[in-house]
Design a protein around this motif. Structure first.
Motif, PDB file in Angstrom:
ATOM      1  N   ASN A  46       0.834  -1.199   0.000  1.00  0.00           N
ATOM      2  CA  ASN A  46       0.000   0.000   0.000  1.00  0.00           C
ATOM      3  C   ASN A  46       0.873   1.256   0.000  1.00  0.00           C
ATOM      4  N   ASN A  47       1.934   1.261   0.804  1.00  0.00           N
ATOM      5  CA  ASN A  47       2.851   2.393   0.860  1.00  0.00           C
ATOM      6  C   ASN A  47       3.531   2.608  -0.496  1.00  0.00           C
ATOM      7  N   ILE A  48       3.978   1.546  -1.111  1.00  0.00           N
ATOM      8  CA  ILE A  48       4.645   1.640  -2.418  1.00  0.00           C
ATOM      9  C   ILE A  48       3.675   2.163  -3.479  1.00  0.00           C
ATOM     10  N   GLN A  49       2.442   1.690  -3.439  1.00  0.00           N
ATOM     11  CA  GLN A  49       1.457   2.037  -4.467  1.00  0.00           C
ATOM     12  C   GLN A  49       0.880   3.438  -4.303  1.00  0.00           C
ATOM     13  N   LYS A  50       0.728   3.916  -3.070  1.00  0.00           N
ATOM     14  CA  LYS A  50      -0.005   5.165  -2.837  1.00  0.00           C
ATOM     15  C   LYS A  50       0.863   6.348  -2.430  1.00  0.00           C
ATOM     16  N   ASN A  51       2.125   6.108  -2.124  1.00  0.00           N
ATOM     17  CA  ASN A  51       3.038   7.170  -1.708  1.00  0.00           C
ATOM     18  C   ASN A  51       4.288   7.123  -2.580  1.00  0.00           C
ATOM     19  N   ALA A  52       5.143   8.092  -2.432  1.00  0.00           N
ATOM     20  CA  ALA A  52       6.445   8.063  -3.098  1.00  0.00           C
ATOM     21  C   ALA A  52       7.411   7.393  -2.123  1.00  0.00           C
ATOM     22  N   CYS A  53       7.622   6.116  -2.321  1.00  0.00           N
ATOM     23  CA  CYS A  53       8.468   5.309  -1.436  1.00  0.00           C
ATOM     24  C   CYS A  53       9.832   5.143  -2.098  1.00  0.00           C
ATOM     25  N   ILE A  66      12.543   5.671   2.727  1.00  0.00           N
ATOM     26  CA  ILE A  66      11.835   6.839   3.236  1.00  0.00           C
ATOM     27  C   ILE A  66      10.692   7.119   2.268  1.00  0.00           C
ATOM     28  N   SER A  67       9.559   7.486   2.805  1.00  0.00           N
ATOM     29  CA  SER A  67       8.382   7.725   1.968  1.00  0.00           C
ATOM     30  C   SER A  67       7.859   9.135   2.154  1.00  0.00           C
ATOM     31  N   GLY A  77      -0.307  14.930   4.721  1.00  0.00           N
ATOM     32  CA  GLY A  77       0.178  15.523   5.962  1.00  0.00           C
ATOM     33  C   GLY A  77      -0.669  16.738   6.311  1.00  0.00           C
ATOM     34  N   PRO A  78      -0.349  17.401   7.396  1.00  0.00           N
ATOM     35  CA  PRO A  78      -1.209  18.472   7.905  1.00  0.00           C
ATOM     36  C   PRO A  78      -1.040  19.844   7.248  1.00  0.00           C
ATOM     37  N   TYR A  79      -0.027  20.035   6.377  1.00  0.00           N
ATOM     38  CA  TYR A  79       0.286  21.399   5.940  1.00  0.00           C
ATOM     39  C   TYR A  79       0.209  21.636   4.430  1.00  0.00           C
ATOM     40  N   GLY A  80      -0.333  20.723   3.665  1.00  0.00           N
ATOM     41  CA  GLY A  80      -0.463  20.938   2.226  1.00  0.00           C
ATOM     42  C   GLY A  80       0.837  20.841   1.453  1.00  0.00           C
ATOM     43  N   VAL A  81       1.838  20.200   2.033  1.00  0.00           N
ATOM     44  CA  VAL A  81       3.123  19.950   1.378  1.00  0.00           C
ATOM     45  C   VAL A  81       3.449  18.463   1.566  1.00  0.00           C
ATOM     46  N   PRO A  82       4.440  17.927   0.843  1.00  0.00           N
ATOM     47  CA  PRO A  82       4.827  16.534   1.089  1.00  0.00           C
ATOM     48  C   PRO A  82       5.187  16.324   2.561  1.00  0.00           C
ATOM     49  N   HIS A  83       4.830  15.149   3.047  1.00  0.00           N
ATOM     50  CA  HIS A  83       4.999  14.797   4.462  1.00  0.00           C
ATOM     51  C   HIS A  83       5.853  13.531   4.537  1.00  0.00           C
ATOM     52  N   ILE A  84       6.982  13.620   5.222  1.00  0.00           N
ATOM     53  CA  ILE A  84       7.868  12.460   5.373  1.00  0.00           C
ATOM     54  C   ILE A  84       7.223  11.440   6.290  1.00  0.00           C
ATOM     55  N   TRP A  85       7.295  10.200   5.864  1.00  0.00           N
ATOM     56  CA  TRP A  85       6.678   9.099   6.591  1.00  0.00           C
ATOM     57  C   TRP A  85       7.488   7.834   6.328  1.00  0.00           C
ATOM     58  N   TRP A  86       7.493   6.944   7.241  1.00  0.00           N
ATOM     59  CA  TRP A  86       8.091   5.619   7.063  1.00  0.00           C
ATOM     60  C   TRP A  86       9.557   5.724   6.683  1.00  0.00           C
ATOM     61  N   PHE A  87      10.372   6.140   7.614  1.00  0.00           N
ATOM     62  CA  PHE A  87      11.810   6.301   7.433  1.00  0.00           C
ATOM     63  C   PHE A  87      12.479   5.178   8.199  1.00  0.00           C
ATOM     64  N   ALA A  88      13.237   4.341   7.515  1.00  0.00           N
ATOM     65  CA  ALA A  88      13.877   3.201   8.166  1.00  0.00           C
ATOM     66  C   ALA A  88      15.256   2.960   7.570  1.00  0.00           C
ATOM     67  N   VAL A  89      16.209   2.658   8.445  1.00  0.00           N
ATOM     68  CA  VAL A  89      17.564   2.311   8.037  1.00  0.00           C
ATOM     69  C   VAL A  89      17.881   0.937   8.607  1.00  0.00           C
ATOM     70  N   ASP A  90      18.458   0.094   7.790  1.00  0.00           N
ATOM     71  CA  ASP A  90      18.806  -1.255   8.227  1.00  0.00           C
ATOM     72  C   ASP A  90      19.795  -1.162   9.386  1.00  0.00           C
TER      73      ASP A  90
END
Length: 163
Positions: A46-53, A66-67, A77-90
């Motif tokens: 869902n994240n890959i399909q609906k966000n820029a992952c 990072i998405s 996100g709350p401000y009408g701009v891209p919102h960073i979500w799902w940030f993970a580092v191995d």
């Protein structure tokens, strides 16, 4: 070592799920309710399909992701701009700046230079012991807070990318 940033594809779902669950293990131990911390393959897809992952590959292996949730997407996100979500580092990559490199690439190459976003937002839990301070050291400032019913207060931060 070869490094490559790219958009994730559905073929990356299993590798992204494995990386995410390893990276978010400390979050689960803290009892913080982040969606990525208990992700399953359906949520990854869902994240890959609906966000820029985006992913960072080193020698053909995904070491970070990072998405961006977009203002026109299903979960803006709350401000009408891209919102960073799902940030993970191995966690196996160690503390060698991989996450900082990925975040700087996203901020500069994708958000500032490509999307021309004036600023970017992200949210994190008030209960997290070090994330707010880490983002503040990277130039983010507190912009608001909201109780989203997840057992913590979400603290929103913004970073200016253009004047």
């Amino acid at each position: 070592m070869s490094k490559r940033y790219r958009l994730a594809t559905e073929a990356d779902a299993d590798e992204l799920l494995s990386l995410t669950l390893r990276a978010y293990e400390p979050i689960r131990k803290l009892g913080i309710n982040f969606a990525a911390a208990t992700a399953d393959k359906e949520l990854v897809l869902n994240n890959i399909q609906k966000n820029a992952c985006y992913v960072l590959e080193e020698d053909g292996r995904i070491v970070a992701t990072i998405s961006l949730r977009m203002p026109w997407g299903p979960n803006p996100g709350p401000y009408g701009v891209p919102h960073i979500w799902w940030f993970a580092v191995d966690p196996e990559t160690g503390k060698k700046g991989t996450g900082s490199d990925m975040l700087e690439w996203l901020e500069n190459t994708v958000l500032r230079d490509t999307l021309k976003a004036p600023f970017v937002s992200l949210g994190t839990a008030d209960k997290h012991p070090w994330l707010i301070g880490m983002y503040e050291r990277k130039g983010y400032v507190r912009a608001g807070e909201k109780d989203l019913g997840k057992g913590h207060i979400t603290i929103y931060l913004k970073k200016q990318l253009h004047d």
